[in-house]
Each structure stands twice: as structure tokens, then as C-alpha cells.
Design a protein around this motif. Sequence first.
Motif, mmCIF file in Angstrom:
data_model
loop_
_atom_site.group_PDB
_atom_site.id
_atom_site.type_symbol
_atom_site.label_atom_id
_atom_site.label_comp_id
_atom_site.label_asym_id
_atom_site.label_seq_id
_atom_site.Cartn_x
_atom_site.Cartn_y
_atom_site.Cartn_z
ATOM 1 N N GLN A 297 0.877 -1.183 0.000
ATOM 2 C CA GLN A 297 0.000 0.000 0.000
ATOM 3 C C GLN A 297 0.905 1.220 0.000
ATOM 4 O O GLN A 297 1.860 1.275 0.764
ATOM 5 C CB GLN A 297 -0.889 0.020 1.262
ATOM 6 N N LYS A 318 -10.172 10.323 2.043
ATOM 7 C CA LYS A 318 -9.301 9.142 2.143
ATOM 8 C C LYS A 318 -8.921 8.647 0.744
ATOM 9 O O LYS A 318 -9.669 8.857 -0.213
ATOM 10 C CB LYS A 318 -10.033 8.032 2.897
ATOM 11 N N TYR A 320 -7.418 5.279 -1.551
ATOM 12 C CA TYR A 320 -7.113 3.845 -1.657
ATOM 13 C C TYR A 320 -5.999 3.715 -2.683
ATOM 14 O O TYR A 320 -6.191 4.088 -3.835
ATOM 15 C CB TYR A 320 -8.385 3.138 -2.128
#
Length: 368
Positions: A297, A318, A320
Motif C-alpha cells: 500500500q 481518504k 485507496y
Amino acid sequence: MPQYDNILNYDTVALDEKNHALVIIDQTKLPNHIEIISLTEQKDIWEAIYLLKVRGAPAIGVAAAIGVYLAARQIKTEDYESFYKEFKKASDYLNSSRPTAVNLSWALNRMEQVVLTRKGSPAADIIEALHAEAIAIREEDIEVCRAIGKNGLALVKPGDGLLTHCNAGQLATVRYGTATAPMYLGQEEGYNFKIYCDETRPLLQGARLTSFELNSAGMDVTVLCDNMSASLMRTGKINAVFVGCDRVARNGDTANKIGTSMAALAAKRYGVPFYVCAPTSTIDMSIADGEGIVIEQRKGEEVTSMWYEKPMVPEGVKVYNPAFDVTDADLITGIVTEFGVAYPPYEDSLARIFLKKEVHGKVMELLK
Ligand code: MRU
């Protein structure tokens, strides 16, 4: 736009014997600057891998092998146990730079075996053997990629339209690349492929690197955004998709750059063969399926602001940002290795590929 030399004239990753340094092309500067950098400190080598100055599974493996050899040269002890302890510390440090590409641990394990099988030998002898192993890992990569190119080229015909994702090119290996190896070999034989490169959000390896290297090698290249590949496949212009991989599990599930599985899904829908080009060093038979693959990530700013003058996502939202995804084995037409093409069911065909590799290794040993 500057004119480039053929990228094949440059070494993606090499050892500077005179200055005892790892030499790489800083890929974060491409396509606008070809900057060659020399690294001697472990923290700089770690950072170069983490920041993707050197990237792509095989190139990371070679960089780590050279890096740990350079670390071993710095160890100042004649006591084997202390030498091994320090070597292991350096190896674990480099291994922590990126988690998904198995070539990193594969290369470091090979280097560790060199130390372990020389228990009690003088440090100078171990260092010499580590040097030879790092060079061998680098040289083998060239041969392996060329063999993948030969095996991949047999799957396509002159004039074909080929799609690729991310950069599994020369910049991700020592020479030829994996997914691009059939393209380079085809070019040597006048195949005149039409190559399509997915841009590859968020770090643009397809746009910045693959289109750069194939264009500089004189190929017919078109870049498209990742969300355009299904529409392109629907037109019938793509005869095959070739991608690289960071880790292939025993059942054929394949981790590669984020967005690969989307291309595979579209290829399945439109009947386009989808090939994963995989050196056996990227196949991890210790992992049963994609569930066991650790996916890196990365920071959200790669998505929100890295390529823009101003952030393109409101503050506080946020993000991803997985660096890789897993393409399910049933979406993959074939896995092209240096020992031939594996077809489903992969559990069996990959085992046969490794058997071939073992026999080949034994024959080479006998011929020495
Ligand atoms: O994050 P990157 O740029 O290192 O990701 C690279 C890829 O996903 C490549 O396709 C893969 O490493 C194969 S390189 C021959």
C-alpha cells in the motif's frame, strides 16, 4: 521533446567495479531526463528501491543482490558468525524496502546461500563469491528475458496489436524486459507490432517508461489511459495482452501493477489472449494462491497531488492506493516463462516448468 538514444544502449542496473557502487537510471526522472546515479550507501539503495528509482521485479532483485554484495564488502571482521550476522542484517534491511515483488527476497536468499555454504571460509573468499553471484544474477536475467521473448513471440504474428500495462520492459529488468521481450525480439525480425501502453495510474509507468523505451527503440507506440483499454479491446485492435508480474502463486494467481486485473477482465470479455510473462524467479511455489500475496500500500499523495500543480482531491478525503492487484488465474491464457509457456491448470504446468528448470540446472552443472 528531447531526442533519445535507444534505451537498449543503457544499463538499467549495473555494478561499477571501480567505484564499488550500484549504478542505476533514476526512473523517477524519466522520460524528461536520463539521469544515471551511483549509490554506495545502504540507506540510499533502500530508498532507491522504495522510491521506485529502480523498480520492476527483476531489476529490484538485481539491485538488491549488488546492494548486499556492497554491504558485505564493508563488513570488517574475520569471524564467520559475526560476518553472517552483519550480512543478514544488511539483507533484511534491503528486503524491507518493498513487499510484493518476490525477486527481492529471491535474490537476497541466493546471496545468503553463498554465505551459508562457505561457513568458516575467510571473509575475503566469501566476498569474492558474493561478487560472482551478484554478477551471475544480473547476467542470467538477460538470458531469461531473451528466452521469454522467444517463447512469447511464438504466440503472436507480424502486424499484431499488443497491449501492455505498467512497465515490464528493459527498465524493469537488465535487458529486453519480460512483457516487452517479445516486442523487442519481434522488432529484430521485422514484425511491425502496434504497441499500446496503458498509462498506469497512479505512477504512470506505462506512459513515462514503457512508451519511452519502446519509442526510443523505434517501435510504433500508442499510450492510453487505463480506463480506455476495454474500449480499445472492443474495437478488435488488440490481438494479445502481455503483462509482467511481481509474484505468481502456485495456482497461477498473479500479482502485478494495479490495474492489471481490470485489463484481464476486459480481455476475457472480448476474447483477447492475456499472457503473463514470468521469469521463474517471480513464481513463488510456496504460496498456494493470490490470498497469500502481500500487496504493498502506498502513500495517498501519489494519487492526489504528485502529478498535479495543485491537489486534485479535497484535503481530508481518504485515498485507496494499493500498488498491485491479483489477477485470478482463470483470466490468464498462459504464463510465459524462460522454460516455455504454462497453460491451465497452472498447479500442474508450473510444477512441470520447475522440473524442466531443475533438469536444465543439472545438465549445465555436468557441462561445466
Ligand atoms: O511498482 P513497480 O513499478 O515496481 O511495478 C512493476 C510491475 O508491476 C511490473 O509489471 C513487474 O514488476 C514486472 S517487471 C518485469
